[in-house]
Design an enzyme around this catalytic site. Structure first.
Site, PDB file in Angstrom:
ATOM      1  N   SER A 183       0.799  -1.230   0.000  1.00  0.00           N
ATOM      2  CA  SER A 183       0.000   0.000   0.000  1.00  0.00           C
ATOM      3  C   SER A 183       0.828   1.275   0.000  1.00  0.00           C
ATOM      4  O   SER A 183       0.346   2.317  -0.420  1.00  0.00           O
ATOM      5  CB  SER A 183      -0.939  -0.004   1.198  1.00  0.00           C
ATOM      6  OG  SER A 183      -0.195   0.048   2.392  1.00  0.00           O
ATOM      7  N   HIS A 211      -5.554  -4.544  -2.220  1.00  0.00           N
ATOM      8  CA  HIS A 211      -5.380  -3.388  -3.103  1.00  0.00           C
ATOM      9  C   HIS A 211      -5.405  -3.777  -4.581  1.00  0.00           C
ATOM     10  O   HIS A 211      -4.818  -3.088  -5.419  1.00  0.00           O
ATOM     11  CB  HIS A 211      -4.069  -2.665  -2.790  1.00  0.00           C
ATOM     12  CG  HIS A 211      -4.141  -1.814  -1.562  1.00  0.00           C
ATOM     13  ND1 HIS A 211      -4.832  -0.617  -1.508  1.00  0.00           N
ATOM     14  CD2 HIS A 211      -3.627  -2.000  -0.325  1.00  0.00           C
ATOM     15  CE1 HIS A 211      -4.724  -0.096  -0.298  1.00  0.00           C
ATOM     16  NE2 HIS A 211      -4.004  -0.908   0.447  1.00  0.00           N
ATOM     17  N   LYS A 242     -12.615  -1.909  -0.172  1.00  0.00           N
ATOM     18  CA  LYS A 242     -11.842  -1.025  -1.059  1.00  0.00           C
ATOM     19  C   LYS A 242     -12.566  -0.919  -2.414  1.00  0.00           C
ATOM     20  O   LYS A 242     -13.561  -0.216  -2.509  1.00  0.00           O
ATOM     21  CB  LYS A 242     -10.407  -1.526  -1.161  1.00  0.00           C
ATOM     22  CG  LYS A 242      -9.672  -1.258   0.162  1.00  0.00           C
ATOM     23  CD  LYS A 242      -8.245  -1.688   0.193  1.00  0.00           C
ATOM     24  CE  LYS A 242      -7.581  -1.155   1.452  1.00  0.00           C
ATOM     25  NZ  LYS A 242      -6.957  -2.179   2.302  1.00  0.00           N
TER      26      LYS A 242
HETATM   27  C1  LIG Z   1      -6.969  -2.591   3.736  1.00  0.00           C
HETATM   28  C2  LIG Z   1      -6.221  -3.840   3.932  1.00  0.00           C
HETATM   29  C3  LIG Z   1      -6.634  -4.805   4.857  1.00  0.00           C
HETATM   30  C4  LIG Z   1      -7.787  -4.574   5.779  1.00  0.00           C
HETATM   31  O1  LIG Z   1      -8.993  -4.775   5.127  1.00  0.00           O
HETATM   32  P1  LIG Z   1     -10.339  -4.594   5.980  1.00  0.00           P
HETATM   33  O2  LIG Z   1     -11.348  -5.355   5.210  1.00  0.00           O
HETATM   34  O3  LIG Z   1     -10.599  -3.134   6.058  1.00  0.00           O
HETATM   35  O4  LIG Z   1     -10.066  -5.183   7.313  1.00  0.00           O
HETATM   36  C5  LIG Z   1      -5.934  -5.972   4.951  1.00  0.00           C
HETATM   37  N1  LIG Z   1      -4.843  -6.193   4.184  1.00  0.00           N
HETATM   38  C6  LIG Z   1      -4.397  -5.299   3.301  1.00  0.00           C
HETATM   39  C7  LIG Z   1      -3.199  -5.588   2.477  1.00  0.00           C
HETATM   40  C8  LIG Z   1      -5.068  -4.088   3.154  1.00  0.00           C
HETATM   41  O5  LIG Z   1      -4.623  -3.171   2.302  1.00  0.00           O
END
Ligand SMILES: *Cc1c(COP(=O)(O)O)cnc(C)c1O
Length: 396
Positions: A183, A211, A242
């Site tokens: 990220s 992502h 996301k």
């Molecule tokens: C955003 C993210 C998460 C968390 O996801 P949620 O569904 O909000 O708990 C987990 N792993 C990665 C790599 C992320 O970018």
């Protein structure tokens, strides 16, 4: 009741966070999550949401959600295995598995929970987990919860991964764990090579594709597809929070035996409430929409390439790549913060990241491009960057 000494110690800790410049404040949105957001500081174009496909406030998802409320009600008030499984949970699990070309999938309240409940279920002290150094906090915590022996390889370093796999050879089960897309840099795990090494050493491969699911790779199947490794990754975890509508929820997809065991043993699945049907229905709709048309995935891809090109031409140092996460490297923490403030004054909302989120001296502003953006929004961002960059003497 906590005594005053304890509260004073906590206040000291907070003060230290402030003094280190690490105190996080929350900007309050007065509008839905969308391209143009309203905050107490006025309106701005949003460049820091994970709303990659622009579906977070898409009228079609809002409509599907409203209908779902009428048909399925509000909450399940149960975990899945007591009386919390709705037909829409089963439909969504099947839809996710089919979309990713996996045998089965299991839903969680979040991807954080998916990762928290994965490792402990499959691995114990006879096993080894081999993890990229820059993996997401939820992978790190999931690994902490299991008793497997831990190995860590240098970020994206295949020599280091092989070295760790060699050291882990004597353990019963081995699992390589990585983010699909990281990220902070928007860089992609080298999944072709990772799968080849895992196969060579008899290890499973686990990818958290939060992502990437739904938009990255030629047909939006995520980083395994982008890397030409579709079908070689054993376990994929990801989020609905996301690209896929952005509400919440996550899943683990993989072989049917693995998913079946997760249903029996995975603690966040067994001991936490099931996903609200309204979210399951809207997520189903999101996956239907992106399966029927690639317009959103194409747009975020085109936008990412366009913005990356324009911002580099403006003289900024950009981490190379193709992902809509575009880190604009600035170096100093204070500069990143002041630049982000200047951008917001010009109606561009992007966030500066500095140590300890990223290494010292590598502070940056992370821009996240979306299918919700139009060319003129991206142009606006580039000119705001240029103006701020000139003011802070980063570009001429
Ligand atoms: C955003 C993210 C998460 C968390 O996801 P949620 O569904 O909000 O708990 C987990 N792993 C990665 C790599 C992320 O970018």
């Amino acid at each position: 009741m906590p005594d005053s000494l304890l509260l004073a110690a906590i206040a000291d800790e907070l003060e230290k966070i402030r003094a280190d410049g690490l105190f996080k404040t929350e900007r309050v949105l007065l509008s839905p999550q969308q391209k143009r957001i309203k905050t107490e500081r006025g309106e701005a174009i949003n460049f820091c949401a994970n709303n990659y496909l622009g579906l977070a406030n898409h009228p079609e998802l809002v409509r599907a959600a409203k209908e779902a409320l009428d048909r399925y009600g509000y909450g399940m008030a149960s975990v899945r295995f007591i009386c919390g499984t709705s037909e829409v949970h089963k439909q969504l699990e099947e839809k996710v598995a089919r979309f990713l070309g996996m045998e089965d999938a299991i839903l969680y309240s979040s991807c954080f929970d998916a990762n928290a409940g994965l490792f402990e279920t499959l691995l114990d002290e006879r096993d080894a987990v081999i993890s990229d150094q820059l993996n997401h906090a939820s992978i790190i915590d999931g690994i902490r919860l299991c008793k497997a022996v831990r190995f860590r390889y240098g970020h994206g370093d295949m020599g280091s991964l092989e070295e760790q796999l060699r050291q882990a050879e004597k353990y019963r089960r081995k699992m390589v764990a990585t983010d699909g897309v990281f990220s902070m840099d928007g860089d992609v795990a080298r999944l072709g090579e990772i799968c080849a090494l895992a196969e060579k050493y008899g290890a499973l491969t686990m990818v958290d594709d939060s992502h990437a699911t739904g938009f990255f790779g030629p047909t939006g199947r995520g980083s395994p597809e982008y890397c030409g490794a579709l079908g070689r990754v054993d376990i994929v975890t990801s989020t609905f929070g996301k690209a896929l509508g952005g509400a919440s929820g996550g899943f683990t997809a993989g072989r049917k035996e693995i998913v079946a065991l997760l249903r029996q043993r995975s603690r966040p699945y067994l001991f936490s409430n099931s996903l609200p049907p309204v979210i399951a229905v809207a997520t189903l709709r999101a996956i239907e929409m992106i399966s029927a048309s690639d317009q959103w995935a194409r747009k975020v891809r085109d936008n990412a390439l366009y913005f990356r090109k324009r911002i580099a031409e403006a003289g900024f140092a950009v981490r190379p790549g193709e992902h809509p996460i575009v880190p604009i490297m600035l170096g100093e923490a204070r500069l990143a913060r002041e630049m982000a403030d200047a951008l917001l004054d010009d109606g561009v909302y992007a966030i500066g990241f500095s140590y300890p989120v990223v290494p010292k001296g590598q502070a940056r502003i992370r821009v996240q491009v979306s299918a919700a953006h139009e060319k003129e929004d991206l142009d606006l961002a580039v000119s705001a960057f240029r103006k701020a960059g000139e003011r802070f003497k980063i570009v001429q």
